[in-house]
Design an enzyme around this catalytic site. Structure first.
Site, PDB file in Angstrom:
ATOM      1  N   ASP A  67       0.953  -1.146  -0.001  1.00  0.00           N
ATOM      2  CA  ASP A  67      -0.270   0.035   0.176  1.00  0.00           C
ATOM      3  C   ASP A  67       0.883   1.225   0.096  1.00  0.00           C
ATOM      4  OD1 ASP A  67       1.190  -0.214   2.520  1.00  0.00           O
ATOM      5  OD2 ASP A  67      -1.070  -0.620   3.378  1.00  0.00           O
ATOM      6  N   ASN A 136      -7.378  -1.870  14.332  1.00  0.00           N
ATOM      7  CA  ASN A 136      -8.678  -2.264  14.078  1.00  0.00           C
ATOM      8  C   ASN A 136      -8.971  -3.331  13.134  1.00  0.00           C
ATOM      9  OD1 ASN A 136      -7.823  -1.242  11.610  1.00  0.00           O
ATOM     10  ND2 ASN A 136      -9.195   0.376  11.494  1.00  0.00           N
ATOM     11  N   HIS A 138      -7.371  -3.996  10.215  1.00  0.00           N
ATOM     12  CA  HIS A 138      -7.075  -3.761   8.718  1.00  0.00           C
ATOM     13  C   HIS A 138      -5.683  -4.586   8.378  1.00  0.00           C
ATOM     14  CE1 HIS A 138      -4.768   0.019   9.515  1.00  0.00           C
ATOM     15  NE2 HIS A 138      -3.795  -0.723   9.155  1.00  0.00           N
ATOM     16  N   GLU A 143      -9.665  -1.306   5.152  1.00  0.00           N
ATOM     17  CA  GLU A 143     -10.221  -1.188   6.502  1.00  0.00           C
ATOM     18  C   GLU A 143     -11.402  -1.629   6.870  1.00  0.00           C
ATOM     19  OE1 GLU A 143      -8.369   0.947   8.489  1.00  0.00           O
ATOM     20  OE2 GLU A 143      -8.126   3.073   7.736  1.00  0.00           O
TER      21      GLU A 143
HETATM   22  C1  GLP Z   1      -0.244   0.674   8.286  1.00  0.00           C
HETATM   23  C2  GLP Z   1       0.009  -0.116   7.216  1.00  0.00           C
HETATM   24  C3  GLP Z   1      -0.491  -1.771   7.644  1.00  0.00           C
HETATM   25  C4  GLP Z   1       0.449  -2.033   8.880  1.00  0.00           C
HETATM   26  C5  GLP Z   1      -0.083  -1.128   9.975  1.00  0.00           C
HETATM   27  C6  GLP Z   1       0.176  -1.766  11.353  1.00  0.00           C
HETATM   28  O1  GLP Z   1      -1.540   0.937   8.677  1.00  0.00           O
HETATM   29  N1  GLP Z   1      -0.648   0.160   6.120  1.00  0.00           N
HETATM   30  O2  GLP Z   1       0.264  -2.330   6.385  1.00  0.00           O
HETATM   31  O3  GLP Z   1       0.146  -3.489   9.150  1.00  0.00           O
HETATM   32  O4  GLP Z   1       0.125   0.012   9.648  1.00  0.00           O
HETATM   33  O5  GLP Z   1       1.211  -0.799  11.883  1.00  0.00           O
HETATM   34  P1  GLP Z   1       2.231  -1.105  12.838  1.00  0.00           P
HETATM   35  O6  GLP Z   1       3.287  -2.336  12.615  1.00  0.00           O
HETATM   36  O7  GLP Z   1       3.003   0.020  13.027  1.00  0.00           O
HETATM   37  O8  GLP Z   1       1.338  -1.724  14.130  1.00  0.00           O
END
Ligand code: GLP
Length: 246
Positions: A67, A136, A138, A143
């Site tokens: 993404d 959440n 995702h 989302e």
């Molecule tokens: C972002 C990315 C996700 C990732 C998420 C969790 O939203 N788009 O791909 O999994 O963050 O991040 P973290 O690993 O910092 O909790």
């Protein structure tokens, strides 16, 4: 789902890096799907170390990131592209022509999503997709919603997600773009193997629901129950609410 629980984030990162290294040893031209966020940092640090030690050769590896934020270009310090350059790309021998990224600054974002989906298909598909998980539930930027998109698409980010990504934008959630581009649920589920990483008790509830709860668009990670080859790499905190391990 195969579940592995590790003592801490460093152990977990080393294990995921080994999983990737084995994939690349088996198939030097492996197609890897890559994720950003805090969780994969230990994995990328270990991959940098392994590459410097001559243990892993990325020269034929193909990558696709999950993404990217919309409305900023690749050189923006908050972009996932910049994150990947700093954490991995600039330190290993990946061929720049084999690195694929969504362009959040494209003038036609819908066309950009179609281009990306076709680029993935033209390589024969993703062999190993790395995933983190949002607080959440995702995955990528899919989302929770009434419906989910199958293919790469534009997403409106939830406020919670914008807050969670604020560190990349000087700690200010209002600076985080409202929109992003993301592989869809179908894109992710088409990968031949999926490795989802989660650390910290903050993710424990989502992990329990993703593994043992109903499959619902309200928790996109729950769709991974439909995939034949999913491995969950968790630390003790993230595993702390698991009622069953299947
Ligand atoms: C972002 C990315 C996700 C990732 C998420 C969790 O939203 N788009 O791909 O999994 O963050 O991040 P973290 O690993 O910092 O909790």
């Amino acid at each position: 789902m195969k579940i592995r629980v590790f003592e801490d984030a460093e152990d977990l990162g080393r294990a995921v890096a080994n999983r990737i290294a084995n994939q690349v040893k088996k198939n030097p031209g492996a197609v890897l799907g890559l994720a950003t966020g805090g969780t994969p940092l230990a994995t990328y640090a270990e991959l940098r170390r392994m590459h410097a030690a001559g243990v892993i050769d990325f020269s034929l590896v193909i990558t696709f990131n999950l993404d990217e934020f919309a409305g900023i270009d690749a050189s923006h310090p908050g972009s996932f592209r910049r994150y990947m350059e700093l954490k991995l790309f600039d330190s290993v021998n990946l061929d720049p022509r084999r690195i694929h990224f969504l362009n959040g600054a494209a003038t036609d974002l819908d066309a950009e999503c179609v281009r990306y989906e076709e680029a993935i298909a033209s390589t024969g598909g993703i062999d190993l997709q790395l995933l983190g998980i949002g607080a959440n539930g995702h995955i990528g930027f899919n989302e929770p919603d009434d419906t989910l998109a199958a293919r790469t698409h534009r997403v409106r980010l939830h406020d919670q997600t914008r807050r969670d990504n604020a560190a990349l934008f000087g700690g200010n959630p209002s600076q985080v773009p409202r929109e992003a581009l993301s592989m869809g649920m179908g894109t992710i589920l088409k990968s031949r193997a999926v490795v989802l990483m989660a650390t910290g008790a903050r993710k424990a509830r989502c992990i329990e629901l993703a593994v043992n709860g109903p499959i619902t668009t309200r928790l996109p990670a729950s769709f991974l129950q439909l995939h034949r080859d999913v491995e969950l790499y968790l630390d003790r905190g993230a595993a702390s609410q698991l009622t069953r391990r299947r």
